[in-house]
Scaffold this active site. Structure first.
Site, short mmCIF file in Angstrom:
data_model
loop_
_atom_site.label_atom_id
_atom_site.label_comp_id
_atom_site.label_asym_id
_atom_site.label_seq_id
_atom_site.Cartn_x
_atom_site.Cartn_y
_atom_site.Cartn_z
N LYS A 53 -9.35 47.57 43.34
CA LYS A 53 -7.89 47.55 43.29
C LYS A 53 -7.36 46.64 42.18
O LYS A 53 -6.22 46.77 41.75
CB LYS A 53 -7.30 47.15 44.65
N TYR A 267 -13.15 57.04 59.48
CA TYR A 267 -12.84 55.97 58.52
C TYR A 267 -13.11 54.59 59.14
O TYR A 267 -12.65 54.30 60.25
CB TYR A 267 -11.37 56.03 58.10
N TYR A 293 -16.63 51.44 52.54
CA TYR A 293 -16.61 52.28 51.34
C TYR A 293 -17.97 52.36 50.66
O TYR A 293 -18.61 53.41 50.64
CB TYR A 293 -15.57 51.75 50.34
C1 LIG Z 1 -10.14 51.19 48.19
C2 LIG Z 1 -11.61 51.13 48.05
C3 LIG Z 1 -12.34 52.25 47.62
C4 LIG Z 1 -11.72 53.61 47.41
O1 LIG Z 1 -10.96 53.68 46.26
P1 LIG Z 1 -9.75 54.71 46.20
O2 LIG Z 1 -9.16 54.52 44.89
O3 LIG Z 1 -8.85 54.33 47.36
O4 LIG Z 1 -10.29 56.08 46.42
C5 LIG Z 1 -13.69 52.12 47.43
N1 LIG Z 1 -14.32 50.96 47.67
C6 LIG Z 1 -13.67 49.87 48.10
C7 LIG Z 1 -14.45 48.64 48.37
C8 LIG Z 1 -12.28 49.91 48.30
O5 LIG Z 1 -11.65 48.82 48.74
#
Ligand SMILES: *Cc1c(COP(=O)(O)O)cnc(C)c1O
Length: 338
Positions: A53, A267, A293
């Site tokens: 992010k 999720y 993730y």
């Molecule tokens: C938000 C996030 C993702 C996914 O990215 P997106 O742009 O939302 O698809 C992947 N890995 C981590 C650790 C995240 O925080």
């Protein structure tokens, strides 16, 4: 393509390293050779623990400042890494930060609800409120923004995951950075694998690669939505992002591939194969993945590698961060780490 036109503010630690993973590659060797695995270290972007992010926020904060905002408003799941990084960026630029956390997984565990990213959000000075799972989060964002405006503030709404065309520019930039690094060391990349959630990361990569004409396929491993929905979301955002760069026509539907077979029960819900992935990568490369993730994306990468799908390929795993959420899953992992 001229990204400087969008005037990002600079605070990420870039370029992030591109590193080989020889011991993980060896562990995933198959009769056909298996993949040669590398990792792009976007877990090292530097902002309060870093993660994907941060690149998006360089563009989003620039837009917020250009719009004279004094308050960031955003949302995420309880253990959101996006929320943590947004809270940190707000602090760094002297902005207030209003957060809506969605109780998306339904977990009642104290560590999930209080530790990990939640603890860091509070430490970073964000104001958080929690809403029930299934809440219309875009509506909730609009309501909180109206509340801020009513008391005389100037809100700037960042969608979940920072995934709009402005945020996705951060991953257009990552695509350029990665290809430049690979060229410099003579590394021929056959495929990029990344977790894909709110779609900005995957879409930005696809748009960036397409606009520069680099023919490298990206495989997104889904963490929430089914394949048809995820691919449609990524395709739409990739096209819109490429349009911002003047080349919408360069993104085609077949450039977008998501494999959503590794979500498991839902999720943010961890399972034994995710824990196996976390352990394998930690114990071969000393690298920390996250439960929501990158652990799920690695669960997919491991299964596909073992099935021979990447035999002979050089595969770059985009490490999008998230290890700050690990302690939120302490009770889930207790007793499973031998
Ligand atoms: C938000 C996030 C993702 C996914 O990215 P997106 O742009 O939302 O698809 C992947 N890995 C981590 C650790 C995240 O925080």
């Amino acid at each position: 393509m001229h990204l400087a036109r969008y005037n990002p503010v600079r605070f990420a630690h870039l370029p992030t390293p591109l590193e080989p993973m020889p011991r993980l590659s060896e562990a995933l060797m198959t009769p056909g050779g298996g993949p040669n695995l590398w990792v792009k270290r976007d877990d090292c972007t530097g902002l309060a623990g870093g993660g994907n992010k941060t690149r998006k926020l360089e563009y989003l904060i620039a837009d917020a400042l250009a719009n004279d905002a004094d308050t960031l408003v955003t949302q995420g799941a309880i253990q959101s890494n996006h929320v943590r990084q947004t809270a940190a960026a707000a602090a760094k630029f002297g902005l207030a930060c209003e957060i809506i956390l969605e109780h998306r997984t339904g977990s009642q565990a104290v560590d999930y609800n209080r530790s990990g990213n939640v603890l860091l959000d509070e430490l970073l000075g964000a104001r958080t409120r929690t809403v029930a799972g299934g809440t219309d989060m875009n509506q909730a964002l609009a309501e909180v923004a109206a509340e801020v405006a009513d008391r005389g503030g100037r809100p700037y709404v960042i969608p979940g995951g920072g995934s709009n065309i402005i945020g996705a520019l951060g991953y257009v930039e990552c695509a350029l950075e990665l290809v430049a690094q690979a060229n410099e060391i003579g590394l021929e990349i056959d495929r990029i694998v990344t977790a894909t959630g709110s779609a900005g990361t995957h879409a930005g990569l696809v748009a960036g690669l397409a606009v520069m004409g680099a023919d490298i396929p990206v495989l997104g491993v889904g963490v929430r939505a089914p394949k048809d929905v995820q691919e449609a979301n990524v395709f739409r955002l990739a096209q819109d992002t490429a349009e911002l760069l003047g080349h919408r026509e360069r993104v085609s539907r077949e450039m977008v591939t998501a494999d959503c077979d590794y979500v498991g029960a839902g999720y943010g819900i961890i399972d034994d194969q995710v824990i196996e992935a976390l352990k394998l990568v930690a114990r071969t490369e000393g690298l920390l993945l996250d439960p929501v993730y990158t652990g799920k994306a690695m669960k997919g990468l491991i299964a596909l590698s073992r099935a021979g799908r990447f035999d002979g390929e050089t595969v770059v795993f985009l490490h999008t961060g998230g290890a700050q959420g690990l302690s939120g899953y302490q009770s889930e992992m207790e007793g499973k780490l031998e």
